[in-house]
Scaffold this motif. Structure first.
Motif, PDB file in Angstrom:
ATOM      1  N   MET A 193       0.841  -1.186   0.000  1.00 41.61           N
ATOM      2  CA  MET A 193       0.000   0.000   0.000  1.00 41.61           C
ATOM      3  C   MET A 193       0.879   1.240   0.000  1.00 41.61           C
ATOM      4  O   MET A 193       2.044   1.200   0.419  1.00 41.61           O
ATOM      5  CB  MET A 193      -0.892   0.031   1.248  1.00 41.61           C
ATOM      6  CG  MET A 193      -0.117   0.258   2.537  1.00 41.61           C
ATOM      7  SD  MET A 193      -1.181   0.588   3.955  1.00 41.61           S
ATOM      8  CE  MET A 193       0.073   1.000   5.183  1.00 41.61           C
ATOM      9  N   ARG A 194       0.311   2.373  -0.447  1.00 39.02           N
ATOM     10  CA  ARG A 194       1.029   3.642  -0.385  1.00 39.02           C
ATOM     11  C   ARG A 194       0.788   4.297   0.970  1.00 39.02           C
ATOM     12  O   ARG A 194      -0.321   4.255   1.495  1.00 39.02           O
ATOM     13  CB  ARG A 194       0.565   4.579  -1.502  1.00 39.02           C
ATOM     14  CG  ARG A 194       0.899   4.105  -2.907  1.00 39.02           C
ATOM     15  CD  ARG A 194       0.381   5.084  -3.930  1.00 39.02           C
ATOM     16  NE  ARG A 194      -1.064   5.266  -3.810  1.00 39.02           N
ATOM     17  CZ  ARG A 194      -1.735   6.306  -4.287  1.00 39.02           C
ATOM     18  NH1 ARG A 194      -1.104   7.270  -4.925  1.00 39.02           N
ATOM     19  NH2 ARG A 194      -3.050   6.384  -4.126  1.00 39.02           N
TER      20      ARG A 194
ATOM     21  N   ASP B  11       5.817   2.732  -0.833  1.00 41.38           N
ATOM     22  CA  ASP B  11       5.088   1.463  -0.833  1.00 41.38           C
ATOM     23  C   ASP B  11       5.523   0.666   0.382  1.00 41.38           C
ATOM     24  O   ASP B  11       6.685   0.236   0.484  1.00 41.38           O
ATOM     25  CB  ASP B  11       5.377   0.678  -2.115  1.00 41.38           C
ATOM     26  CG  ASP B  11       4.681   1.266  -3.324  1.00 41.38           C
ATOM     27  OD1 ASP B  11       3.518   1.693  -3.183  1.00 41.38           O
ATOM     28  OD2 ASP B  11       5.288   1.307  -4.402  1.00 41.38           O
TER      29      ASP B  11
ATOM     30  N   THR C 291       0.894  -3.706   3.583  1.00 35.11           N
ATOM     31  CA  THR C 291      -0.454  -3.460   4.100  1.00 35.11           C
ATOM     32  C   THR C 291      -0.597  -4.142   5.455  1.00 35.11           C
ATOM     33  O   THR C 291      -0.195  -5.300   5.598  1.00 35.11           O
ATOM     34  CB  THR C 291      -1.505  -4.025   3.132  1.00 35.11           C
ATOM     35  OG1 THR C 291      -1.355  -3.398   1.852  1.00 35.11           O
ATOM     36  CG2 THR C 291      -2.920  -3.785   3.644  1.00 35.11           C
TER      37      THR C 291
ATOM     38  N   SER D 280      -2.503   6.745   4.737  1.00 34.05           N
ATOM     39  CA  SER D 280      -2.120   5.532   4.021  1.00 34.05           C
ATOM     40  C   SER D 280      -3.371   4.971   3.363  1.00 34.05           C
ATOM     41  O   SER D 280      -4.486   5.388   3.677  1.00 34.05           O
ATOM     42  CB  SER D 280      -1.543   4.481   4.985  1.00 34.05           C
ATOM     43  OG  SER D 280      -0.481   4.985   5.754  1.00 34.05           O
TER      44      SER D 280
END
Length: 354
Positions: free
Chosen positions: A1-2, A19, A22, A106
């Motif tokens: 995830m970013r 990145d 998650t 996020s």
């Protein structure tokens, strides 16, 4: 995830969108939220600057943010409070059972079900994300006032700041204050009634032209809700037996810091308690009381806040909305907050456009 983060402690200019893994549900009571919007608070910037590491072993990369609103993406097998697809909002804890909770800016965030609350029906995601941390701070500050503020005169400096805007509304609309006084700059005078609601603030002082300590009569204030470090300059304004409750300015007590993390070194806790005792002694010379708040997320309190929002007693004050992809804009706004340059309300980052 970013995720908006910093790989080494430093100012917003060092931040990046990276990145990162998650978060994964590892306990039955956990909820994974897909974040739609997240707000920035001064404490986020303090954490990224490394101000917490003397007291806590904060890991790197440090993910930014505590406030969020979004939809439930997954739940642990013990979760009954929410289900996948529900719209929620919350304030992530600093630390929860050995897991660091920061990282609302996020694409996903993890939280326990006790702290996640269904989003107020009358707010969109951006508005909802702006509420939790400042409103929880305000409610915990008012809870420190013996006997409450019903019918009393309350001074809330910086009435269009994050905490100030909520505290002014809460004082009048939720707790029944008799009179609310605040301060803003010249350009914001006309915004007070529009953003907070007509009649919420009874007296607004332009602090750029008039020193509040000279225009407010001495011994006329019952309660000061201080979110900007105005404790010592406000002392003479308080009636005997009045109280200042602060979330900024004097350092927090060791007790307050230990309330959000049990890993505070013994010596640091004792030093903070000593400094707090000095503050209380100094304030006590004016025959007034002092207390401080270091906000700790609380689901039942956020539920009360949600009810007040839906009843129209509290309105979110959003100053600026930025896209997640606008990293330079995020850095610019967070640098402004870091330098203490006044804005209006909260800065919110749109992770997923409504």
């Amino acid at each position: 995830m970013r995720s908006l983060c910093t790989r080494r402690f430093g100012p917003p200019s060092k931040w990046e969108i990276a990145d990162l893994p998650t978060p994964k549900i590892t306990r039955g009571d956990e909820v994974l939220v897909r974040v739609h919007a997240a707000a920035i608070n001064p404490t986020d910037i303090g954490g990224a600057l490394g101000r917490y590491w003397p007291a806590f072993s904060v890991p790197l990369p440090f993910k930014i943010g505590y406030d969020l609103a979004g939809t439930v993406a997954a739940t642990g097998n013990e979760v009954t409070k929410v289900k996948v697809g529900d719209e929620v909002f919350c304030c992530l804890p600093f630390k929860d059972r050995e897991k660091y909770g920061s990282g609302s800016v996020s694409e996903y965030a993890l939280i326990t079900q006790t702290l996640v609350i269904s989003k107020p029906k009358n707010l969109n995601f951006v508005e909802a994300a702006s509420i939790p941390l400042v409103a929880l701070t305000a409610i915990q500050m008012f809870d420190k006032v013996p006997g409450g503020v019903d019918g009393k005169t309350v001074f809330v400096p910086a009435g269009l700041s994050g905490v100030g805007s909520v505290a002014a509304q809460m004082a009048k609309n939720a707790y029944g204050a008799g009179k609310v006084i605040t301060t803003v700059s010249t350009t914001k005078l006309s915004m007070v009634d529009n953003l907070l609601g007509k009649g919420v603030v009874d007296e607004t002082i332009d602090y750029t032209k008039i020193n509040p300590a000279k225009t407010i009569p001495q011994n006329s204030i019952d309660v000061v809700i201080d979110s900007i470090g105005a404790t010592f300059s406000s002392l003479a304004l308080l009636k005997r037996g009045g109280i200042i409750v602060a979330c900024a300015g004097p350092p927090p007590s060791g007790h307050n810091v230990r309330n959000i993390s049990t890993e505070v070194p013994f010596l640091i806790g004792k030093i903070l308690d000593f400094l707090d005792a000095i503050t209380r002694w100094w304030v006590g010379r004016y025959q007034v009381k002092f207390d401080s708040v270091l906000m700790k997320p609380n689901g039942s309190e956020l539920e009360r806040i949600k009810e007040w929002v839906e009843e129209g007693k509290i309105k979110p004050v959003v100053g600026k909305v930025l896209k997640f992809e606008n990293l330079e804009g995020i850095k610019e706004e967070c640098t402004r907050i870091m330098k203490g340059k006044g804005g209006v309300g909260k800065v919110v980052i749109n992770i997923i456009a409504d």
